[in-house]
Enzyme design. Structure first.
Site, mmCIF file in Angstrom:
data_model
loop_
_atom_site.group_PDB
_atom_site.id
_atom_site.type_symbol
_atom_site.label_atom_id
_atom_site.label_comp_id
_atom_site.label_asym_id
_atom_site.label_seq_id
_atom_site.Cartn_x
_atom_site.Cartn_y
_atom_site.Cartn_z
ATOM 1 N N HIS A 39 0.849 -1.187 0.000
ATOM 2 C CA HIS A 39 0.000 0.000 0.000
ATOM 3 C C HIS A 39 0.886 1.239 0.000
ATOM 4 O O HIS A 39 2.043 1.180 0.410
ATOM 5 C CB HIS A 39 -0.909 0.009 1.244
ATOM 6 C CG HIS A 39 -0.129 -0.036 2.525
ATOM 7 N ND1 HIS A 39 0.235 -1.227 3.123
ATOM 8 C CD2 HIS A 39 0.382 0.950 3.290
ATOM 9 C CE1 HIS A 39 0.940 -0.959 4.210
ATOM 10 N NE2 HIS A 39 1.053 0.353 4.338
ATOM 11 N N HIS A 112 5.311 6.646 -0.195
ATOM 12 C CA HIS A 112 6.167 5.478 -0.407
ATOM 13 C C HIS A 112 5.372 4.196 -0.248
ATOM 14 O O HIS A 112 4.284 4.186 0.319
ATOM 15 C CB HIS A 112 7.332 5.483 0.584
ATOM 16 C CG HIS A 112 6.890 5.257 2.001
ATOM 17 N ND1 HIS A 112 6.343 6.268 2.782
ATOM 18 C CD2 HIS A 112 6.883 4.138 2.774
ATOM 19 C CE1 HIS A 112 6.031 5.776 3.964
ATOM 20 N NE2 HIS A 112 6.346 4.486 3.981
#
Length: 170
Positions: A39, A112
């Site tokens: 994710h 990120h």
């Protein structure tokens, strides 16, 4: 249980990245994240009440434009290997979700996707080998509130609530 908001990559991006990661050397001390848990972190809330956090997020994410993003480039935090996330609207979405707020030490938001964690420093060859990776661009149609729970089999993630994002042109 910890809560955070995130954007989930589409299946095609997960498959492409899994292929790239599958060709990397397996180094002792590197714990790779499972593809089904990948994710893009928007904001981390820590130990929090899920119902209250969802209520807090709803008005902040309502009407937010869906970002067009891609995974590209690799880097490290302390004992973390990650892929960078670039694209139009991802930083704004992170800020709306509370990135840089109390609970994360006031750090600047860096979108990120965590690929691996290590007990010592990340082996320097890993970010170098991933430096050229670029996923296809995708439109993130929703943000999610997720919870993570650590257990004997590793960390488990679950979506608590989904927040649709606006598909209107930017």
């Amino acid at each position: 249980m910890a809560l955070f908001s995130a954007v989930l990559p589409p299946v095609a991006v997960v498959e492409s990245l899994a292929d790239a990661v599958g060709h990397l050397p397996r180094t002792a001390g590197v714990r790779w994240s499972r593809p089904e848990s990948w994710h893009v972190t928007l904001a981390f809330y820590g130990q929090d009440d899920a119902t209250a956090r969802a209520g807090w997020l709803r008005p902040r994410l309502a009407g937010m434009p869906a970002p067009r993003i891609r995974l590209e480039g690799a880097g490290t935090f302390t004992r973390v290997l990650y892929l960078g996330v670039t694209g139009e609207g991802i930083a704004e979405l992170g800020l709306a979700a509370g990135a840089g707020a109390a609970g994360d030490g006031g750090r600047a938001y860096l979108p990120h996707l965590t690929l691996a964690r290590t007990r010592a420093a990340v082996p320097p060859e890993l970010p170098r080998l991933l430096a050229g990776y670029r996923s296809e661009v995708w439109t993130a149609g929703e943000a999610v509130l997720m919870r993570s729970e650590r257990g004997g089999g590793g960390t488990r993630y679950a979506v608590v609530e989904r927040f649709p994002l606006s598909q209107q042109a930017r």
